[in-house]
Design an enzyme around this catalytic site. Structure first.
Site, mmCIF file in Angstrom:
data_model
loop_
_atom_site.group_PDB
_atom_site.id
_atom_site.type_symbol
_atom_site.label_atom_id
_atom_site.label_comp_id
_atom_site.label_asym_id
_atom_site.label_seq_id
_atom_site.Cartn_x
_atom_site.Cartn_y
_atom_site.Cartn_z
ATOM 1 C CE1 TYR A 147 18.486 -23.912 -41.008
ATOM 2 C CE2 TYR A 147 17.602 -25.754 -42.282
ATOM 3 C CZ TYR A 147 17.341 -24.545 -41.991
ATOM 4 O OH TYR A 147 16.391 -23.632 -42.557
ATOM 5 C CB SER B 134 13.799 -25.998 -42.017
ATOM 6 O OG SER B 134 14.085 -26.500 -43.360
HETATM 7 N N1 LIG Z 1 15.505 -20.001 -47.689
HETATM 8 C C1 LIG Z 1 15.076 -21.082 -47.324
HETATM 9 O O1 LIG Z 1 14.964 -22.046 -48.425
HETATM 10 C C2 LIG Z 1 14.590 -21.718 -46.012
HETATM 11 C C3 LIG Z 1 13.801 -22.943 -45.827
HETATM 12 C C4 LIG Z 1 13.471 -23.426 -44.805
HETATM 13 C C5 LIG Z 1 13.535 -22.626 -43.648
HETATM 14 N N2 LIG Z 1 14.053 -21.373 -43.926
HETATM 15 C C6 LIG Z 1 14.095 -20.361 -42.588
HETATM 16 O O2 LIG Z 1 13.733 -19.260 -42.918
HETATM 17 C C7 LIG Z 1 14.135 -18.278 -41.980
HETATM 18 C C8 LIG Z 1 14.984 -17.318 -42.699
HETATM 19 O O3 LIG Z 1 15.644 -17.752 -43.737
HETATM 20 P P1 LIG Z 1 16.547 -16.826 -44.660
HETATM 21 O O4 LIG Z 1 16.389 -17.852 -46.132
HETATM 22 O O5 LIG Z 1 15.582 -15.629 -45.120
HETATM 23 O O6 LIG Z 1 17.933 -16.564 -44.409
HETATM 24 P P2 LIG Z 1 19.069 -15.401 -44.833
HETATM 25 O O7 LIG Z 1 18.436 -14.667 -46.138
HETATM 26 O O8 LIG Z 1 20.337 -15.944 -44.717
HETATM 27 O O9 LIG Z 1 18.806 -14.313 -43.898
HETATM 28 C C9 LIG Z 1 19.079 -14.550 -42.300
HETATM 29 C C10 LIG Z 1 18.791 -13.507 -41.535
HETATM 30 O O10 LIG Z 1 19.098 -13.659 -40.144
HETATM 31 C C11 LIG Z 1 19.886 -12.830 -39.738
HETATM 32 N N3 LIG Z 1 20.966 -13.758 -38.955
HETATM 33 C C12 LIG Z 1 21.844 -14.651 -39.538
HETATM 34 N N4 LIG Z 1 22.817 -15.211 -38.619
HETATM 35 C C13 LIG Z 1 22.546 -14.249 -37.584
HETATM 36 C C14 LIG Z 1 23.168 -14.509 -36.096
HETATM 37 N N5 LIG Z 1 24.240 -15.178 -35.965
HETATM 38 N N6 LIG Z 1 22.747 -13.623 -35.363
HETATM 39 C C15 LIG Z 1 21.622 -12.831 -35.783
HETATM 40 N N7 LIG Z 1 20.964 -12.556 -36.818
HETATM 41 C C16 LIG Z 1 21.677 -13.668 -37.729
HETATM 42 C C17 LIG Z 1 20.668 -12.121 -40.633
HETATM 43 O O11 LIG Z 1 21.097 -11.012 -40.409
HETATM 44 P P3 LIG Z 1 22.406 -9.930 -41.107
HETATM 45 O O12 LIG Z 1 21.779 -9.057 -41.862
HETATM 46 O O13 LIG Z 1 22.971 -9.531 -39.770
HETATM 47 O O14 LIG Z 1 23.323 -11.045 -41.691
HETATM 48 C C18 LIG Z 1 19.440 -12.035 -41.907
HETATM 49 O O15 LIG Z 1 18.691 -10.970 -41.414
HETATM 50 C C19 LIG Z 1 15.239 -18.925 -41.105
HETATM 51 O O16 LIG Z 1 14.723 -19.435 -40.046
HETATM 52 C C20 LIG Z 1 15.417 -20.466 -42.074
HETATM 53 O O17 LIG Z 1 15.995 -21.334 -41.284
HETATM 54 C C21 LIG Z 1 14.602 -20.875 -44.953
#
Ligand SMILES: NC(=O)c1ccc[n+]([C@@H]2O[C@H](COP(=O)([O-])OP(=O)(O)OC[C@H]3O[C@@H](n4cnc5c(N)ncnc54)[C@H](OP(=O)(O)O)[C@@H]3O)[C@@H](O)[C@H]2O)c1
Length: 231
Positions: free
Chosen positions: A155, A144
């Site tokens: 985080y 991130s």
């Molecule tokens: N969105 C942003 O703005 C942003 C910015 C910078 C970096 N990121 C990074 O991008 C990546 C994806 O983020 P996202 O925004 O797509 O997140 P998201 O929409 O919240 O999706 C999270 C995913 O991770 C799984 N997950 C969550 N908690 C878990 C746990 N305790 N054990 C196993 N699986 C788990 C979820 O599966 P379930 O279906 O089981 O819940 C889901 O598939 C992350 O590494 C995040 O830090 C995101």
């Protein structure tokens, strides 16, 4: 660009947000997919659609806050595939915003480190020896760009730990055929990113695939998905 058709992928957090986008791109590239989420139901529909296109797809459930499940996930992926070619460590959690920036407690740090640092590092350490032996591997660790926000310190610090692993391991991968890099997706409208984020989740592509498809041996590099936006 690399042809990854038929390669075996373990993708964590495949059910929603960034992971769902990446799963689609990997399916378009013809990969065999192992899709992780916390419940197989979460990826069932997606898996069925990919199978209908002739792909081999396995949906696995693993709670990454449970270290024994992390290890079992890695071992199960290795057993199914006979060897993972591409590891895409995408799953992460983010603790609530602390208006008072001095109040992040130790439980929040521990939970964030387990899911965001220790789980992906464990999967890297499980996959790397086989990749090096077979002289091929691509690892993408999703990080991130969060910065100057102590309100999200658990985080932010957990992502910094993952970055450190990649930077210090990268020099040891030179000449092995295996690359490991970091991907910053940008601030996206997902469950984690929230509705205020400026970028649609679709904008993570094609950038998210760049560190997967690189032919040369670049490791330890930070890729920003938003740099590759088409619009
Ligand atoms: N969105 C942003 O703005 C942003 C910015 C910078 C970096 N990121 C990074 O991008 C990546 C994806 O983020 P996202 O925004 O797509 O997140 P998201 O929409 O919240 O999706 C999270 C995913 O991770 C799984 N997950 C969550 N908690 C878990 C746990 N305790 N054990 C196993 N699986 C788990 C979820 O599966 P379930 O279906 O089981 O819940 C889901 O598939 C992350 O590494 C995040 O830090 C995101």
């Amino acid at each position: 660009m690399l042809d990854i058709a038929g390669k075996w992928v373990l993708l964590t957090g495949a059910s929603r947000g960034v992971g769902r986008q990446v799963a689609g791109a990997l399916a378009d590239a013809g990969c065999n997919l192992i899709l992780q989420s916390r419940n197989r139901e979460h990826t069932a529909e997606q898996a069925e659609l990919f199978r209908a296109r002739g792909l081999t797809v396995h949906a696995l459930a693993a709670e990454l806050s449970d270290q024994s499940r992390v290890v079992e996930l890695g071992q199960e992926a290795l057993r199914i595939s006979g060897g993972i070619d591409i590891l895409f460590n995408n799953a992460a959690i983010q603790m609530p915003w602390h208006e008072n920036m001095f109040t992040t407690d130790s439980d929040e740090f521990l939970a964030s480190y387990q899911v965001n640092s220790i789980a992906p590092i464990t999967l890297c350490n499980l996959m790397l020896p086989g990749m090096i032996e077979r002289r091929f591997g691509r690892i993408v660790n999703v990080t991130s760009g969060v910065k100057d926000m102590p309100q999200l310190m658990a985080y932010a610090a957990s992502k910094a730990a993952l970055d450190k692993y990649v930077y210090d391991m990268a020099p040891h991968l030179g000449g092995t055929g295996v690359t490991m890099n970091l991907l910053d997706p940008g601030w996206l409208r997902t469950d984690l990113g929230g509705n205020e984020a400026p970028n649609p989740v679709e904008s993570v592509l094609p950038g998210a695939m760049v560190p997967v498809l690189l032919e040369d041996g670049v490791s330890g590099k930070w890729f920003s998905a938003q740099d590759y936006r088409r619009d």
